[in-house]
Design an enzyme around this catalytic site. Sequence first.
Site, short mmCIF file in Angstrom:
data_model
loop_
_atom_site.label_atom_id
_atom_site.label_comp_id
_atom_site.label_asym_id
_atom_site.label_seq_id
_atom_site.Cartn_x
_atom_site.Cartn_y
_atom_site.Cartn_z
N HIS A 242 48.85 28.94 -6.86
CA HIS A 242 50.05 29.73 -7.46
C HIS A 242 49.69 31.10 -6.66
O HIS A 242 50.51 31.64 -6.05
CB HIS A 242 49.17 30.09 -9.00
CG HIS A 242 49.59 28.93 -9.97
ND1 HIS A 242 50.79 28.47 -10.45
CD2 HIS A 242 48.54 28.43 -10.58
CE1 HIS A 242 50.44 27.51 -11.23
NE2 HIS A 242 49.18 27.44 -11.39
O1 RIB Z 1 49.75 31.08 -14.24
C1 RIB Z 1 48.93 31.12 -12.95
C2 RIB Z 1 48.23 32.45 -12.93
O2 RIB Z 1 47.19 32.58 -13.77
C3 RIB Z 1 47.17 32.69 -11.38
O3 RIB Z 1 47.32 33.70 -11.10
C4 RIB Z 1 45.85 32.22 -11.92
O4 RIB Z 1 44.94 32.67 -11.26
C5 RIB Z 1 45.78 32.44 -13.20
O5 RIB Z 1 45.36 33.88 -13.29
#
Ligand code: RIB
Length: 318
Positions: A242
């Site tokens: 992500h």
């Molecule tokens: O949904 C993914 C996000 O949520 C990423 O930034 C992960 O690190 C969590 O913070």
Amino acid sequence: MSPTRIIIDTDPGVDDALTFLLALASPEIKLEALTTVHGNTNVENTTRNALAVLELLNASHISVAKGTALSLHMPVHISGDAVHGLSGIGNSNLPEPKSKPVDLHAIDYLIERALAEPGEITLFPIGPMTNVALAIRKEPRFAKAVKELVIMGGAIRSGGNITPAAEFNIHADPHAAHIVFHSGIPITLIPLDVTYKCLLLPEDVERLNKISSPISRFVRDAISIYMDFYKQYEGFKGCALHDPLTLAVIIAPELFTFENHYVDVDTSSGISTGKTLADFMKVSKKPANMKVALDVRGRDFVELFLERMETLSRSISD
Ligand code: RIB
Ligand code: CA
């Protein structure tokens, strides 16, 4: 071309930590500072983890400013222990950092840096946006001084990952996201729609660990719980990169398909709290407030990530 100067606002967090590694492995980027926030774990842990990962990278010269512990309005949210482990960075077991955060609160640090060099700093919020929202509210000149925001957050056509409607970062502080989305700062949004197309697979980790290095071992150990979570709860092998994907906006923007849209966020207290809504039909008649990544060549990004992790691992070998 001179590197893009960035500050990452972060809740490390396994994928946050991998983002620091990629930033330091990328000549297109100059990582200037980390500001920490609550999110995947509490802000004590996210600050410790930021300092510890920078020490692993021999990069303790990069400032860390500790930020907010709680969302603007939401109750304390769901912890990320099951995803990121009790430490927040899986089973990496990094030593207690020797370095300390700067004396300034993250909000004041962000304001100071932006006002000192208006238009120079690109800010990457990759956790709940409480710090960024409070900087916008505390200093009216802040929004105009930030060059751009590249945000990991939201779920546009995708379902949510913390509720059926919402993505974790936005859900953790939807009121902060609302302030940021309507701040007027140029925004590029990297939502779940594209991040779930960037899966780091077990065989990728095995390939990286052919290089004997504290870096390759950190990647393996940090993502162990993260990978188990995806297998158990999301039913697939691998884990989504992500946060690291946000850096591709600088490193390899050609991998993305972007569209400009008006995007808002649900701050009500119902089942769709934190839902990000793009006005595809332009029914609101409101101008686009962000550039949204709606597709990406995911495997090409993962290959780029791996190549840079291999280079970084060779540069910090045993
Ligand atoms: O949904 C993914 C996000 O949520 C990423 O930034 C992960 O690190 C969590 O913070
Ligand atoms: Ca994060």
